[in-house]
Enzyme design. Structure first.
Site, PDB file in Angstrom:
ATOM      1  N   VAL A   7       3.275   4.617  -9.900  1.00  0.00           N
ATOM      2  CA  VAL A   7       3.988   5.541  -9.027  1.00  0.00           C
ATOM      3  C   VAL A   7       3.030   6.600  -8.514  1.00  0.00           C
ATOM      4  O   VAL A   7       2.276   7.200  -9.283  1.00  0.00           O
ATOM      5  CB  VAL A   7       5.156   6.210  -9.796  1.00  0.00           C
ATOM      6  N   CYS A   8       3.074   6.822  -7.199  1.00  0.00           N
ATOM      7  CA  CYS A   8       2.277   7.905  -6.608  1.00  0.00           C
ATOM      8  C   CYS A   8       3.125   8.607  -5.556  1.00  0.00           C
ATOM      9  O   CYS A   8       4.307   8.316  -5.422  1.00  0.00           O
ATOM     10  CB  CYS A   8       0.961   7.386  -6.041  1.00  0.00           C
ATOM     11  N   ALA A   9       2.528   9.495  -4.819  1.00  0.00           N
ATOM     12  CA  ALA A   9       3.285  10.291  -3.865  1.00  0.00           C
ATOM     13  C   ALA A   9       3.933   9.435  -2.776  1.00  0.00           C
ATOM     14  O   ALA A   9       5.114   9.592  -2.482  1.00  0.00           O
ATOM     15  CB  ALA A   9       2.389  11.359  -3.237  1.00  0.00           C
TER      16      ALA A   9
END
Length: 101
Positions: A7-9
């Site tokens: 998960v990232c931005a």
């Protein structure tokens, strides 16, 4: 088969890391599903993931993800050095160690 969720931005900066992780898994003969999603999309996959790994840029979201998984699976922040160097091998090994614990 294990499912790893990165998960990232926006879900884009982890795409290269996912590819490197998949390449290492293939090299060592491990069948694993690895997907990169944005923090807003992650909730749709939490129930099927075996581990959630957060990009360093969204580490502040860890308490929210921890609450959502309620201790069912590990939630880790990817080491900044491994993330910056796109160390697919290191991140994959970290994921499997956490899933074994």
């Amino acid at each position: 088969m294990k499912e790893i969720l990165l998960v990232c931005a926006a879900g884009m900066s982890t795409s290269l890391l996912v590819n490197k992780m998949k390449a290492h898994a293939k090299k060592i003969g491990i069948d694993v599903e690895i997907e990169a999603l944005s923090i807003s999309e992650a909730s749709s996959k939490i129930d099927t993931a075996d581990i959630i790994m957060l990009g360093p840029q969204v580490r502040y979201q860890k308490p929210q993800i921890d609450k959502a998984v309620a201790g069912r699976i590990p939630v880790l922040v990817i080491d900044m050095k491994d993330y910056g160097m796109m160390n697919g091998k290191g991140v994959l090994e970290t994921a499997f160690k956490a899933m074994e614990a």
